[in-house]
Design a protein around this motif. Structure first.
Motif, PDB file in Angstrom:
ATOM      1  N   VAL A 115      -4.256  -2.244   6.434  1.00 49.28           N
ATOM      2  CA  VAL A 115      -4.215  -0.950   5.753  1.00 49.28           C
ATOM      3  C   VAL A 115      -4.752  -1.111   4.332  1.00 49.28           C
ATOM      4  CG1 VAL A 115      -2.759   0.947   4.941  1.00 49.28           C
ATOM      5  CG2 VAL A 115      -2.210  -0.194   7.082  1.00 49.28           C
ATOM      6  N   THR A 116      -5.508  -0.114   3.887  1.00 50.82           N
ATOM      7  CA  THR A 116      -6.019  -0.093   2.525  1.00 50.82           C
ATOM      8  C   THR A 116      -5.803   1.279   1.908  1.00 50.82           C
ATOM      9  OG1 THR A 116      -7.976  -0.430   1.130  1.00 50.82           O
ATOM     10  CG2 THR A 116      -8.338   0.524   3.303  1.00 50.82           C
ATOM     11  N   ASP A 117      -5.751   1.319   0.575  1.00 50.95           N
ATOM     12  CA  ASP A 117      -5.691   2.610  -0.101  1.00 50.95           C
ATOM     13  C   ASP A 117      -7.083   3.113  -0.489  1.00 50.95           C
ATOM     14  OD1 ASP A 117      -6.168   0.847  -2.161  1.00 50.95           O
ATOM     15  OD2 ASP A 117      -4.364   1.343  -3.314  1.00 50.95           O
ATOM     16  N   ILE A 169       4.838   3.708   9.745  1.00 47.11           N
ATOM     17  CA  ILE A 169       4.812   5.150   9.508  1.00 47.11           C
ATOM     18  C   ILE A 169       3.988   5.436   8.257  1.00 47.11           C
ATOM     19  CG2 ILE A 169       6.197   7.218   9.136  1.00 47.11           C
ATOM     20  CD1 ILE A 169       6.812   5.897  11.800  1.00 47.11           C
ATOM     21  N   PHE A 170       3.060   6.365   8.356  1.00 45.87           N
ATOM     22  CA  PHE A 170       2.287   6.817   7.204  1.00 45.87           C
ATOM     23  C   PHE A 170       2.908   8.105   6.669  1.00 45.87           C
ATOM     24  CE2 PHE A 170      -0.738   4.574   9.994  1.00 45.87           C
ATOM     25  CZ  PHE A 170      -1.109   3.542   9.129  1.00 45.87           C
ATOM     26  N   ASP A 171       3.184   8.138   5.365  1.00 49.40           N
ATOM     27  CA  ASP A 171       3.772   9.342   4.784  1.00 49.40           C
ATOM     28  C   ASP A 171       2.831  10.539   4.906  1.00 49.40           C
ATOM     29  OD1 ASP A 171       6.011   7.905   4.146  1.00 49.40           O
ATOM     30  OD2 ASP A 171       5.479   7.602   2.037  1.00 49.40           O
ATOM     31  N   GLN A 172       1.536  10.276   4.856  1.00 47.44           N
ATOM     32  CA  GLN A 172       0.517  11.287   5.124  1.00 47.44           C
ATOM     33  C   GLN A 172      -0.435  10.718   6.172  1.00 47.44           C
ATOM     34  OE1 GLN A 172       0.571  14.349   3.853  1.00 47.44           O
ATOM     35  NE2 GLN A 172       2.390  13.861   2.618  1.00 47.44           N
ATOM     36  N   PRO A 173      -1.005  11.547   7.038  1.00 47.59           N
ATOM     37  CA  PRO A 173      -1.902  11.022   8.074  1.00 47.59           C
ATOM     38  C   PRO A 173      -3.010  10.157   7.470  1.00 47.59           C
ATOM     39  CG  PRO A 173      -1.411  13.331   8.483  1.00 47.59           C
ATOM     40  CD  PRO A 173      -0.841  13.024   7.136  1.00 47.59           C
ATOM     41  N   ALA A 174      -3.279   9.033   8.124  1.00 44.33           N
ATOM     42  CA  ALA A 174      -4.255   8.060   7.636  1.00 44.33           C
ATOM     43  C   ALA A 174      -5.457   7.995   8.566  1.00 44.33           C
ATOM     44  CB  ALA A 174      -3.601   6.681   7.532  1.00 44.33           C
ATOM     45  N   VAL A 211       0.870  -1.174   0.000  1.00 48.01           N
ATOM     46  CA  VAL A 211       0.000   0.000   0.000  1.00 48.01           C
ATOM     47  C   VAL A 211       0.909   1.227   0.000  1.00 48.01           C
ATOM     48  CG1 VAL A 211      -1.783   1.292   1.218  1.00 48.01           C
ATOM     49  CG2 VAL A 211      -1.842  -1.210   1.205  1.00 48.01           C
ATOM     50  N   ALA A 212       0.811   2.039  -1.045  1.00 50.07           N
ATOM     51  CA  ALA A 212       1.696   3.193  -1.188  1.00 50.07           C
ATOM     52  C   ALA A 212       1.546   4.149  -0.011  1.00 50.07           C
ATOM     53  CB  ALA A 212       1.398   3.919  -2.499  1.00 50.07           C
ATOM     54  N   GLY A 213       2.671   4.738   0.392  1.00 51.70           N
ATOM     55  CA  GLY A 213       2.650   5.713   1.479  1.00 51.70           C
ATOM     56  C   GLY A 213       2.742   5.115   2.855  1.00 51.70           C
ATOM     57  N   THR A 237      -5.449   5.057   3.568  1.00 50.31           N
ATOM     58  CA  THR A 237      -4.695   6.180   3.015  1.00 50.31           C
ATOM     59  C   THR A 237      -5.548   7.036   2.090  1.00 50.31           C
ATOM     60  OG1 THR A 237      -3.865   4.820   1.183  1.00 50.31           O
ATOM     61  CG2 THR A 237      -2.522   4.917   3.198  1.00 50.31           C
ATOM     62  N   CYS A 238      -6.754   6.558   1.752  1.00 45.73           N
ATOM     63  CA  CYS A 238      -7.781   7.359   1.077  1.00 45.73           C
ATOM     64  C   CYS A 238      -7.351   7.843  -0.311  1.00 45.73           C
ATOM     65  CB  CYS A 238      -8.195   8.545   1.949  1.00 45.73           C
ATOM     66  SG  CYS A 238      -8.891   8.044   3.546  1.00 45.73           S
TER      67      CYS A 238
END
Length: 332
Positions: free
Chosen positions: A239-241, A29-34, A8-10, A281-282
């Motif tokens: 985790v999902t995108d 770690i999430f590159d952007q808040p999840a 899952v990217a990010g 990650t939306c």
């Protein structure tokens, strides 16, 4: 696809552990808040920031998840991950204040033979920081990070991960620390309870036994009649995108928790502290009824596979009377 959470990217994963301690920490770690939520099924959980993930709470997104050994001492691992994020300027902003949001969960591994005489302060905050620093796209499975000291009723436990892609292109992946009171294998044989969901021989390709005997179905639990409510727990994250609300992430965690029941026997016991986080990650839209149901179905399969992979890839601890690893008995 690496068959890892980081498909899952990010999303990045890092481990830190101490062989003499026989324990460690894993940082996601999430590159952007999840967007994130939690589902607790075991009778003896240990968590950090779980109230923040309640649907009535204000904050919807998190910066990282900390998984750790060390029982209640391991909750400090989240502080180490938080410290690293603060150095990066990451977190929930309230005017000039920045607060990294790091929920977490722990497993009990204090009686596995490692040296837990750490002095005044436990090492888990430093391990959490080191795990965050080490986070990347590739990471090891088995007796690493938060899974280093993990055990099950019959074989050495460990950390596992798996991933899948739905027909609509949405990805879902899981990372699980397997320290269950029950067993991931059928009876005393090589078969994993998760065998029907195995993908491409990822945990040995042994399938299921040709028939089930009463002995195979008998309860095998860690510690037998003396089992303690503090000695176990399986924890993890799916985790999902897909684009989910906080309530939908909660539903995903609830459906995905079915994977625990598909891979561990027995599960969700008074002597477990089973916890599953879900994060999104939306990046891609998902239909909220049938689409979310399909996502949860696949997520549960991925969780079951990750549990089996954690045990399959584990290595025994180098201490007297340590549980054997699955590969010690049945090969690669």
């Amino acid at each position: 696809m690496k068959n890892l959470l980081t498909d899952v990217a990010g999303v990045r994963v890092g481990h830190a552990h101490d062989a003499k301690l026989a324990s460690g920490t894993t940082a996601i770690i999430f590159d952007q808040p999840a967007v994130a939520a939690i589902d607790v099924r075991g009778g003896g959980p240990g968590t950090r920031e779980d109230a923040l993930l309640d649907l009535a709470s204000t904050v919807e997104r998190v910066d990282a998840i900390a998984l750790s050994g060390g029982s209640a001492f391991g909750i400090d691992a989240g502080g180490g991950v938080q410290a690293w994020l603060a150095e990066q300027g990451r977190g929930f902003r309230i005017r000039e204040a920045v607060i990294p949001i790091v929920p977490g969960a722990i497993v009990f591994d204090l009686l596995n033979g490692g040296n837990k005489n750490w002095g005044r302060f436990a090492p888990y905050r430093d391990l959490g920081y080191a795990a965050a620093v080490a986070a990347g796209d590739d990471f090891a499975l088995g007796s690493v990070g938060a899974g280093l000291g993990a055990t099950t009723a019959t074989f050495k436990g460990g950390l596992g991960s798996a991933s899948a892609v739905l027909a609509n292109g949405i990805k879902v992946a899981a990372i699980i620390v397997v320290n269950a009171v029950g067993s991931a294998t059928v009876g005393d044989g090589p078969w994993f309870w998760a065998a029907p969901f195995e993908d491409n021989g990822e945990f040995g390709g042994r399938g299921l036994p040709p028939k089930f005997t009463q002995d195979m179905l008998a309860m095998r639990i860690k510690g037998g009649p003396a089992a303690s409510a503090r000695e176990n727990t399986t924890i993890g994250l799916v985790v999902t995108d897909a684009t989910l609300t906080k309530a939908q992430a909660k539903r995903l965690a609830m459906i995905a928790h079915t994977g625990f029941a598909r891979a561990i026997y027995p599960v969700h016991a008074p002597t477990d502290g089973d916890v599953l986080f879900a994060a999104a990650t939306c990046e891609k839209p998902v239909e909220p009824l049938v689409g979310l149901t399909e996502l949860g179905t696949v997520a549960a399969n991925v969780v079951a596979r990750a549990i089996a992979r954690g045990v399959y890839n584990a290595t025994a601890l180098p201490f007297p009377d340590a549980l054997p690893a699955w590969k010690d008995r049945f090969g690669g």
